[in-house]
Design an enzyme around this catalytic site. Structure first.
Site, PDB file in Angstrom:
ATOM      1  N   ASP A  61       6.616  -0.319  -0.373  1.00  0.00           N
ATOM      2  CA  ASP A  61       7.472  -0.880   0.666  1.00  0.00           C
ATOM      3  C   ASP A  61       8.732  -1.419   0.007  1.00  0.00           C
ATOM      4  O   ASP A  61       8.645  -2.020  -1.069  1.00  0.00           O
ATOM      5  CB  ASP A  61       6.702  -2.028   1.355  1.00  0.00           C
ATOM      6  CG  ASP A  61       7.251  -2.381   2.719  1.00  0.00           C
ATOM      7  OD1 ASP A  61       7.579  -1.466   3.486  1.00  0.00           O
ATOM      8  OD2 ASP A  61       7.340  -3.584   3.022  1.00  0.00           O
ATOM      9  N   TYR A  63      11.781  -3.907  -0.982  1.00  0.00           N
ATOM     10  CA  TYR A  63      11.954  -5.367  -0.969  1.00  0.00           C
ATOM     11  C   TYR A  63      12.585  -5.763   0.364  1.00  0.00           C
ATOM     12  O   TYR A  63      13.448  -5.064   0.885  1.00  0.00           O
ATOM     13  CB  TYR A  63      12.861  -5.808  -2.114  1.00  0.00           C
ATOM     14  CG  TYR A  63      12.328  -5.515  -3.497  1.00  0.00           C
ATOM     15  CD1 TYR A  63      11.109  -6.031  -3.924  1.00  0.00           C
ATOM     16  CD2 TYR A  63      13.056  -4.732  -4.398  1.00  0.00           C
ATOM     17  CE1 TYR A  63      10.630  -5.786  -5.205  1.00  0.00           C
ATOM     18  CE2 TYR A  63      12.580  -4.483  -5.680  1.00  0.00           C
ATOM     19  CZ  TYR A  63      11.372  -5.011  -6.073  1.00  0.00           C
ATOM     20  OH  TYR A  63      10.896  -4.768  -7.350  1.00  0.00           O
ATOM     21  N   PHE A  74      11.088  -0.453  -6.796  1.00  0.00           N
ATOM     22  CA  PHE A  74      10.986  -1.495  -7.824  1.00  0.00           C
ATOM     23  C   PHE A  74      12.342  -1.977  -8.342  1.00  0.00           C
ATOM     24  O   PHE A  74      12.409  -2.952  -9.085  1.00  0.00           O
ATOM     25  CB  PHE A  74      10.138  -1.033  -9.022  1.00  0.00           C
ATOM     26  CG  PHE A  74       8.688  -0.830  -8.704  1.00  0.00           C
ATOM     27  CD1 PHE A  74       7.836  -1.920  -8.551  1.00  0.00           C
ATOM     28  CD2 PHE A  74       8.171   0.440  -8.553  1.00  0.00           C
ATOM     29  CE1 PHE A  74       6.486  -1.734  -8.252  1.00  0.00           C
ATOM     30  CE2 PHE A  74       6.826   0.642  -8.258  1.00  0.00           C
ATOM     31  CZ  PHE A  74       5.979  -0.461  -8.105  1.00  0.00           C
ATOM     32  N   HIS A 186      -1.733  -2.131  -9.747  1.00  0.00           N
ATOM     33  CA  HIS A 186      -0.314  -2.346  -9.472  1.00  0.00           C
ATOM     34  C   HIS A 186       0.263  -3.390 -10.433  1.00  0.00           C
ATOM     35  O   HIS A 186      -0.458  -4.290 -10.885  1.00  0.00           O
ATOM     36  CB  HIS A 186      -0.172  -2.842  -8.021  1.00  0.00           C
ATOM     37  CG  HIS A 186       1.215  -2.810  -7.489  1.00  0.00           C
ATOM     38  ND1 HIS A 186       2.100  -3.852  -7.677  1.00  0.00           N
ATOM     39  CD2 HIS A 186       1.874  -1.875  -6.756  1.00  0.00           C
ATOM     40  CE1 HIS A 186       3.248  -3.547  -7.086  1.00  0.00           C
ATOM     41  NE2 HIS A 186       3.138  -2.364  -6.522  1.00  0.00           N
TER      42      HIS A 186
END
Length: 229
Positions: A61, A63, A74, A186
């Site tokens: 998803d 930010y 990321f 993760h």
């Protein structure tokens, strides 16, 4: 959208799920702010061409706070602080590549230019509401993005970083053959110490690329070091 991706993904644009997704996004924009800004939703496709992909980083998803998402999973642009998950990614690169200097910024564009596709499975989000655009059609679309990579005419193998259960399920769904899938927890602070830190993925990816395609075909992770001010 980048030209190479546009040609590969054109059949998706007329499908009902994509048309419904477009209408949903129009409605969301009328009600408030979505991230990343519309001009950056497909930034990944302009920076990393389809034929250049060597490594795929699968995010989930975007930010959802101000000044963070810019279309690469990321990644954040200066002066935004490096998010916790990315800090852990940097720690693992450092462990795998001792010459790597941990950057003070979070812009992954230099890696994207080398063929590291930083792709979230959901490409937009409502401001301040995580996962708010999940299940609206993006996952179907980005699965086709990944299938475009695995079905390239060159048949060149790719390394997939599948960090966390959602990313691993995405890889299972599209069915990846003749490629390297590296799985671990993760990099989030909630799970990084359960197997992300110490996974050796960056070293393993380069070893696989070098063994298959020769010296110089690996990723130079240290380009991020020189990108820091």
């Amino acid at each position: 959208m980048g030209e190479s991706w546009y040609h590969a993904l054109t059949p998706e644009f007329s499908k009902s799920y994509f048309q419904e997704l477009k209408q949903f996004l129009i409605s969301e924009q009328k009600q408030g702010v979505i991230y990343p800004p519309p001009k950056d939703i497909y930034a990944w496709s302009r920076i990393t061409s389809l034929d250049s992909v060597k490594v795929v980083v699968i995010g989930q998803d975007p930010y959802h706070d101000v000044g963070q998402a810019h279309g690469l999973a990321f990644s954040v642009l200066p002066p935004t602080r490096v998010p916790p998950s990315l800090r852990n990614i940097y720690k693992q690169i450092k462990a795998d590549v001792p010459s790597f200097i941990i950057p003070t910024t979070g812009d992954l564009t230099p890696l994207a230019k080398q063929g590291v596709l930083c792709l979230n499975t959901c490409l937009t989000v409502r401001a301040h509401k995580a996962n708010s655009h999940a299940g609206k059609g993006w996952e179907t679309f980005t699965s086709e993005v990944l299938r475009a990579v695995t079905s390239r005419k060159s048949e060149r193998g790719v390394v997939f970083f599948a960090w966390g259960i959602p990313a691993q399920k995405t890889c299972e769904k599209i069915g990846i053959d003749e490629h390297l899938v590296l799985r671990s927890p993760h990099p989030s602070p909630l799970s990084a110490h359960r197997g992300f830190l110490g996974n050796g993925h960056f070293k393993a990816a380069n070893a696989w690329l070098r063994e298959r395609y020769g010296d110089g075909e690996e990723i130079d992770w240290t380009v991020l070091s020189s990108a820091s001010p």
